[in-house]
Write an enzyme that holds these catalytic residues in place. Structure first.
Site, PDB file in Angstrom:
ATOM      1  N   ASP A  15       3.418   3.799 -13.238  1.00 48.68           N
ATOM      2  CA  ASP A  15       2.554   2.615 -13.122  1.00 48.68           C
ATOM      3  C   ASP A  15       3.059   1.788 -11.943  1.00 48.68           C
ATOM      4  O   ASP A  15       4.154   2.028 -11.426  1.00 48.68           O
ATOM      5  CB  ASP A  15       2.626   1.775 -14.413  1.00 48.68           C
ATOM      6  N   SER A  16       2.282   0.775 -11.576  1.00 49.62           N
ATOM      7  CA  SER A  16       2.712  -0.128 -10.514  1.00 49.62           C
ATOM      8  C   SER A  16       3.862  -1.027 -10.972  1.00 49.62           C
ATOM      9  O   SER A  16       4.499  -1.665 -10.150  1.00 49.62           O
ATOM     10  CB  SER A  16       1.535  -1.003 -10.094  1.00 49.62           C
ATOM     11  N   GLY A  48      -3.429  -3.711  -7.720  1.00 46.68           N
ATOM     12  CA  GLY A  48      -4.836  -4.063  -7.958  1.00 46.68           C
ATOM     13  C   GLY A  48      -5.554  -4.668  -6.782  1.00 46.68           C
ATOM     14  O   GLY A  48      -6.770  -4.582  -6.669  1.00 46.68           O
ATOM     15  N   CYS A  78      -1.723   3.871 -14.971  1.00 46.89           N
ATOM     16  CA  CYS A  78      -2.181   2.714 -14.195  1.00 46.89           C
ATOM     17  C   CYS A  78      -3.655   2.942 -13.909  1.00 46.89           C
ATOM     18  O   CYS A  78      -4.030   3.981 -13.347  1.00 46.89           O
ATOM     19  CB  CYS A  78      -1.388   2.665 -12.884  1.00 46.89           C
ATOM     20  N   ASN A  79      -4.493   2.008 -14.326  1.00 43.16           N
ATOM     21  CA  ASN A  79      -5.936   2.177 -14.116  1.00 43.16           C
ATOM     22  C   ASN A  79      -6.285   2.163 -12.637  1.00 43.16           C
ATOM     23  O   ASN A  79      -7.163   2.904 -12.189  1.00 43.16           O
ATOM     24  CB  ASN A  79      -6.705   1.056 -14.815  1.00 43.16           C
ATOM     25  N   GLU A 157       3.815  -9.695 -15.588  1.00 42.69           N
ATOM     26  CA  GLU A 157       5.049  -9.332 -14.871  1.00 42.69           C
ATOM     27  C   GLU A 157       6.071 -10.471 -14.963  1.00 42.69           C
ATOM     28  O   GLU A 157       7.267 -10.246 -14.978  1.00 42.69           O
ATOM     29  CB  GLU A 157       4.753  -8.987 -13.402  1.00 42.69           C
ATOM     30  N   CYS A 190      -6.594  -2.217 -17.768  1.00 37.74           N
ATOM     31  CA  CYS A 190      -5.382  -2.345 -16.961  1.00 37.74           C
ATOM     32  C   CYS A 190      -4.238  -2.231 -17.957  1.00 37.74           C
ATOM     33  O   CYS A 190      -4.281  -2.879 -19.019  1.00 37.74           O
ATOM     34  CB  CYS A 190      -5.353  -3.701 -16.254  1.00 37.74           C
ATOM     35  N   HIS A 192      -1.457  -3.410 -18.078  1.00 40.77           N
ATOM     36  CA  HIS A 192      -0.721  -4.655 -18.371  1.00 40.77           C
ATOM     37  C   HIS A 192      -1.393  -5.466 -19.484  1.00 40.77           C
ATOM     38  O   HIS A 192      -0.755  -6.283 -20.130  1.00 40.77           O
ATOM     39  CB  HIS A 192      -0.666  -5.549 -17.126  1.00 40.77           C
TER      40      HIS A 192
HETATM   41  N1  DGL Z   1      -1.213  -1.836 -14.501  1.00 39.56           N
HETATM   42  C1  DGL Z   1      -2.059  -1.448 -13.474  1.00 39.56           C
HETATM   43  C2  DGL Z   1      -3.414  -1.005 -13.921  1.00 39.56           C
HETATM   44  O1  DGL Z   1      -3.534  -0.482 -14.997  1.00 39.56           O
HETATM   45  C3  DGL Z   1      -2.136  -2.189 -12.199  1.00 39.56           C
HETATM   46  C4  DGL Z   1      -1.712  -3.588 -12.112  1.00 39.56           C
HETATM   47  C5  DGL Z   1      -1.512  -3.930 -10.670  1.00 39.56           C
HETATM   48  O2  DGL Z   1      -0.529  -3.423 -10.115  1.00 39.56           O
HETATM   49  O3  DGL Z   1      -2.321  -4.651 -10.083  1.00 39.56           O
HETATM   50  O4  DGL Z   1      -4.389  -1.154 -13.202  1.00 39.56           O
END
Ligand code: DGL
Length: 277
Positions: A15-16, A48, A78-79, A157, A190, A192
């Protein structure tokens, strides 16, 4: 046929940042015999708001890193990377790879009663319209409302997702449209966002089903490993090496985050210079 050698290899999950831990936790719960290497790109989060080319470049570097662990399969937890990079990188790989978008879209399409589905995610994910396309493929009369919520990732975060007025206000602002459109199913698009589930649930009310694709993704992974004959059928003997956690920024931040929010211990994490891959 079962390939015992490959079955013992770990699954790579990335993931990011820390959001993918929601998927990692589900994999650990549902597939307790599997080994896993997690990578969170905490030095370069968020993805994102980045361009497609950048997300593809980052994803390729991470896959090269995960392959140094001889992973047998990869989960893009990560989406944003699933929406922007997965279609490209899956053509380049010789091991199975799955993302989080399809499992979430499928379960939402199967569970809506009034045919009105909401999807929240990063700008990259929402602008790709990939959830809408997959949902409409299931039933073209479904009405899909999309909304980017760019402030949610930094809140998570930063560990700011408990019941605080600032989170309530931001969630209320983003989710107004979902209430207006009378959605009965809302995809947390997402990884997160499940950390904000309580607040999102409070704003949307009990009537709305929140879909966390982490659960469905772990199920899809389990099926894929079985189909390919590479599922691990026995618990690893060296338990202390079953899970490897790695990040691109300092590990202390990961420990701090995981301490109260991750249901498993996170120890001996590695800091990786991902630009070297
Ligand atoms: N958690 C990530 C997602 O599912 C990306 C969040 C991000 O880095 O902007 O999209």
């Amino acid at each position: 046929m079962q390939d015992i050698g490959r079955a013992q290899a770990p699954i790579g999950v990335f993931d990011s940042g820390v959001g993918g831990l929601t998927v990692a936790a589900e994999i650990m719960r549902q597939l307790p015999n599997e080994r896993m290497v997690y990578f969170g790109d905490t030095a370069r989060v968020p993805y994102g708001s980045k361009s497609k080319d950048t997300v593809i470049r980052f994803s390729r570097q991470i896959i090269r890193y995960l392959k140094t662990w001889n992973v047998k399969a990869i989960v893009v937890a990560c989406n944003t990377a699933s929406a922007l990079a997965l279609p490209e990188i899956q053509k380049e790989l010789d091991i199975p790879i799955i993302g989080v978008i399809e499992p979430g879209a499928m379960v939402a399409a199967a569970s809506t009663k009034n045919g009105k589905i909401g999807i929240i995610g990063t700008e990259g994910t929402i602008n790709s319209h990939i959830h809408t396309r997959l949902i409409k493929e299931q039933n073209s009369s479904f009405e899909v409302t999309e909304k980017a919520c760019p402030l949610f990732v930094p809140l998570v975060e930063e560990g700011l997702f408990l019941d605080t007025p600032v989170v309530d206000t931001i969630a209320g602002h983003y989710l107004d449209i979902m209430k207006e459109k009378d959605v009965d199913t809302l995809i947390l698009g997402c990884t997160h966002y499940p950390f904000l589930r309580e607040t999102i649930g409070k704003v949307m009310g009990d009537r709305v089903r929140l879909v966390n694709p982490a659960y469905e993704t772990a199920r899809a992974l389990g099926n894929l490993l079985k189909e390919q004959g590479i599922a691990s059928e026995e618990s690893p003997h060296d338990k202390e090496k079953q899970y490897i956690f790695s990040v691109s920024d300092e590990v202390q931040k990961l420990y701090q985050f995981a301490k109260n929010r991750f249901p498993f211990p996170v120890e001996n994490a590695l800091q990786i210079n991902i630009e070297e891959y």
